[in-house]
Design a protein around this motif. Structure first.
Motif, PDB file in Angstrom:
ATOM      1  N   TYR A 101      10.684  -2.139   8.209  1.00  0.00           N
ATOM      2  CA  TYR A 101      10.830  -0.847   8.859  1.00  0.00           C
ATOM      3  C   TYR A 101      10.647   0.250   7.816  1.00  0.00           C
ATOM      4  CZ  TYR A 101      12.854  -3.584  12.617  1.00  0.00           C
ATOM      5  OH  TYR A 101      13.051  -4.502  13.614  1.00  0.00           O
ATOM      6  N   PHE A 102      10.012   1.348   8.258  1.00  0.00           N
ATOM      7  CA  PHE A 102       9.659   2.428   7.341  1.00  0.00           C
ATOM      8  C   PHE A 102      10.485   3.679   7.573  1.00  0.00           C
ATOM      9  CE2 PHE A 102       5.934   0.848   5.191  1.00  0.00           C
ATOM     10  CZ  PHE A 102       5.576  -0.226   5.978  1.00  0.00           C
ATOM     11  N   GLY A 103      10.689   4.412   6.474  1.00  0.00           N
ATOM     12  CA  GLY A 103      11.221   5.760   6.585  1.00  0.00           C
ATOM     13  C   GLY A 103      10.140   6.713   7.041  1.00  0.00           C
ATOM     14  N   GLU A 104      10.503   7.991   7.161  1.00  0.00           N
ATOM     15  CA  GLU A 104       9.572   8.965   7.722  1.00  0.00           C
ATOM     16  C   GLU A 104       8.630   9.571   6.702  1.00  0.00           C
ATOM     17  OE1 GLU A 104      11.969  10.213  11.729  1.00  0.00           O
ATOM     18  OE2 GLU A 104      11.595  11.742  10.209  1.00  0.00           O
TER      19      GLU A 104
END
Lengths: 111, 110
Positions: A101-104
């Motif tokens: 999962y990625f940050g923005e």
């Protein structure tokens, strides 16, 4: 929501200055990553961490260092920023089922 | 090492058309496969995933089937909308490392 926060989200800095980007997670995941994204190159791994004080290099690590003194924080430092480090930087964590999962993102401009 | 190959170039199509983005991979072992979507100015969001051969991932009308025999994970949608305009990345994950394709920009015209 994977509970990943990046800061700062946008930064303009001058060539030769040090810059630190912070990634904070609330999920207590072991693996954390820093990627950079550039047109024509897609996403490239800079460094990753597999635990507190355990880090390793990715494919584009030159000019970057990282630190992880707590499970929840993974810092990326540009010791002396150069124009070639103008990019978008994404932090990521490896969650359940090997899903990442990625940050923005953090938009960095070096002038 | 592990790698992912996506078809070259942007994809432009009309609203309600069918979308297919090809993705093939090279990997040792049995990786999990993913599609991520990135809207302008945003991060990458997980669109769908499949963790073993013949699994089908689906979300928001998008589908992809994990084909071990052809080492492929093509993304499909039967009827696209303008809001599907974004960049789509195929990826695989093994041993907590992720390999990405270079992404395809999809532009849907009204």
């Amino acid at each position: 929501d994977a509970g990943i926060t990046q800061s700062p989200r946008h930064k303009v800095t001058e060539t030769g200055t040090p810059v630190t980007l912070r990634c904070h997670q609330t999920e207590n995941h072991r693996y954390m990553y820093w990627y950079r994204q550039d047109p024509g190159h897609g996403l490239r791994l800079i460094h990753y961490s597999y635990g507190v004080k355990d880090t390793d290099k990715g494919e584009v690590s030159d000019g970057y260092s990282v630190s992880r003194s707590k499970t929840e924080d993974f810092l990326l430092t540009l010791e002396s920023a150069t124009s070639s480090q103008t990019s978008v930087y994404f932090c990521a964590i490896s969650g359940q089922g090997n899903t990442i999962y990625f940050g923005e993102g953090s938009w960095l401009t070096v002038v | 090492g592990d790698s992912v190959t996506q078809m070259e170039g942007p994809v432009t199509l009309s609203e309600e058309a069918c979308l297919t983005i090809n993705c093939t991979y090279t990997a040792t072992g049995y990786p999990s496969l993913f599609w991520y979507v990135q809207y302008p100015g945003e991060g990458l969001q997980l669109l769908l995933k499949a963790t073993k051969a013949d699994d089908k991932g689906s979300n928001k009308g998008f589908e992809a089937t994990y084909r071990k025999e052809t080492t492929s994970f093509h993304l499909e949608k039967g009827s696209v909308q303008v809001s599907d305009s974004a960049v789509y990345f195929c990826a695989l994950s093994g041993n907590n490392r992720l390999a990405f394709g270079k992404g395809n920009q999809v532009v849907v015209i009204p």
